[in-house]
Design a protein around this motif. Structure first.
Motif, short mmCIF file in Angstrom:
data_model
loop_
_atom_site.label_atom_id
_atom_site.label_comp_id
_atom_site.label_asym_id
_atom_site.label_seq_id
_atom_site.Cartn_x
_atom_site.Cartn_y
_atom_site.Cartn_z
N VAL A 30 48.90 30.57 52.24
CA VAL A 30 49.74 29.41 52.46
C VAL A 30 49.99 28.73 51.12
O VAL A 30 49.12 28.68 50.26
N GLY A 31 51.21 28.24 50.93
CA GLY A 31 51.55 27.52 49.72
C GLY A 31 52.18 28.40 48.67
O GLY A 31 52.03 29.63 48.69
N ASP A 32 52.90 27.73 47.73
CA ASP A 32 53.54 28.47 46.65
C ASP A 32 53.12 27.92 45.29
O ASP A 32 53.84 28.09 44.30
N ASP A 33 51.97 27.26 45.23
CA ASP A 33 51.47 26.75 43.96
C ASP A 33 51.00 27.90 43.09
O ASP A 33 50.75 29.02 43.57
N ALA A 34 50.87 27.63 41.80
CA ALA A 34 50.52 28.68 40.84
C ALA A 34 49.16 29.32 41.12
O ALA A 34 49.03 30.56 41.09
N PRO A 35 48.08 28.55 41.40
CA PRO A 35 46.79 29.20 41.67
C PRO A 35 46.85 30.15 42.87
O PRO A 35 46.30 31.26 42.81
N THR A 36 47.53 29.74 43.93
CA THR A 36 47.65 30.62 45.10
C THR A 36 48.42 31.88 44.74
O THR A 36 48.05 32.99 45.17
N GLY A 37 49.47 31.75 43.95
CA GLY A 37 50.24 32.92 43.52
C GLY A 37 49.39 33.91 42.75
O GLY A 37 49.53 35.13 42.92
N VAL A 38 48.51 33.41 41.89
CA VAL A 38 47.63 34.30 41.13
C VAL A 38 46.69 35.05 42.08
O VAL A 38 46.44 36.25 41.91
N LEU A 39 46.14 34.35 43.08
CA LEU A 39 45.24 34.99 44.03
C LEU A 39 45.97 36.04 44.86
O LEU A 39 45.43 37.14 45.10
N VAL A 40 47.16 35.72 45.31
CA VAL A 40 47.94 36.68 46.10
C VAL A 40 48.21 37.94 45.28
O VAL A 40 48.05 39.06 45.77
N ASP A 41 48.61 37.77 44.04
CA ASP A 41 48.86 38.93 43.18
C ASP A 41 47.60 39.77 43.02
O ASP A 41 47.66 41.01 43.04
N ALA A 42 46.46 39.10 42.87
CA ALA A 42 45.20 39.83 42.67
C ALA A 42 44.85 40.66 43.89
O ALA A 42 44.40 41.81 43.77
N VAL A 43 45.03 40.10 45.08
CA VAL A 43 44.73 40.85 46.31
C VAL A 43 45.67 42.04 46.45
O VAL A 43 45.24 43.16 46.78
N GLN A 44 46.94 41.83 46.18
CA GLN A 44 47.91 42.92 46.31
C GLN A 44 47.65 44.03 45.30
O GLN A 44 47.75 45.22 45.62
N GLU A 45 47.28 43.65 44.08
CA GLU A 45 46.97 44.67 43.07
C GLU A 45 45.71 45.44 43.45
O GLU A 45 45.65 46.67 43.30
N TRP A 46 44.70 44.72 43.94
CA TRP A 46 43.47 45.40 44.37
C TRP A 46 43.78 46.38 45.50
O TRP A 46 43.29 47.51 45.51
N ALA A 47 44.58 45.96 46.46
CA ALA A 47 44.91 46.82 47.60
C ALA A 47 45.63 48.07 47.15
O ALA A 47 45.37 49.18 47.65
N GLY A 48 46.54 47.92 46.19
CA GLY A 48 47.26 49.09 45.68
C GLY A 48 46.35 50.06 44.96
O GLY A 48 46.47 51.28 45.12
N GLU A 49 45.42 49.52 44.18
CA GLU A 49 44.50 50.38 43.42
C GLU A 49 43.54 51.14 44.33
O GLU A 49 43.19 52.30 44.06
N THR A 50 43.07 50.47 45.38
CA THR A 50 42.07 51.08 46.25
C THR A 50 42.68 51.80 47.45
O THR A 50 41.96 52.40 48.24
#
Length: 217
Positions: A78-98
């Protein structure tokens, strides 16, 4: 939403979830998958951590633990603030790698409904990104102990056994009227820290070290 309304809504979801599935998602819940690999020394404390306790793992001690391919994950955000965006990117990158099987639920319209939608997909793990989700999850998670949650960059004031959190100095939003820590700093949500937090948190859930807060150095 007032807390008593949240409680009523969460209780209603008990009936909604029983025997139900939805698309996208997976047809039914399954036994929690076993991890691939083992953590290094320093990942876990010498004795099993007490529920709701905080443990600081040795940096990188989680690197040897990986989710099996096809690990089912819902990213609840939820939200479009910068910290949340960083977390979302990290989860998506982890999912792609694994090669995890990832679905995303944006809960901006109704966070309780978003959490219910995430649970109805029958994932192995629900990862939460966004401080605003803390209070709704405090209600929902306590009523659904069979579902595993990982909160990154925030934590519940009183987590149950199915909620694992990863925090660090500069994060640590707790909700329940406690709000953000005095040291809250959006700049602390760096891609490197978020990536490490996601990996450490998933490793903790996979290895059965759940219901605690991992504190990142």
């Amino acid at each position: 939403m007032k807390r008593r309304t949240m409680v009523a809504a969460a209780l209603v979801t008990l009936a909604m979830l029983t025997g139900c599935s939805s698309e996208p998602g997976w047809g039914e819940m399954r036994a929690h998958p076993a991890p691939i690999g083992t953590p290094a020394e320093g990942f876990s404390p010498p004795t099993p951590p007490a529920p709701e306790s905080t443990h600081t793992p040795a940096p990188g001690s989680w690197d040897g633990v990986h989710a099996p391919e096809g690990y089912r994950v819902v990213l609840l955000t939820v939200g479009d603030d910068a910290p949340t965006g960083v977390l979302v990117d990290a989860v998506q990158e982890w999912a792609g790698e694994t090669r995890a099987d990832l679905e995303v639920v944006h809960a901006d319209d109704d966070m309780i409904d978003g959490a219910v939608a995430a649970m109805r997909m029958n994932p192995d793990l629900i990862i939460s990104a966004g401080d605003a989700l803390v209070d709704p999850l405090a209600t929902v998670t306590a009523n659904h102990l069979d579902r595993q949650f990982l909160i990154v960059g925030a934590e519940l004031a009183e987590p149950t056994e199915n909620v694992t959190s990863v925090d660090w100095t500069g994060a640590a939003y707790r909700g329940e009227g406690l709000g953000a820590a005095a040291a809250y700093d959006p700049a602390s949500f760096t891609p490197a820290r978020a990536a490490a937090a996601v990996r450490a948190g998933v490793a903790s859930v996979l290895t059965g070290q759940r219901g605690i807060v991992l504190w990142m150095r």
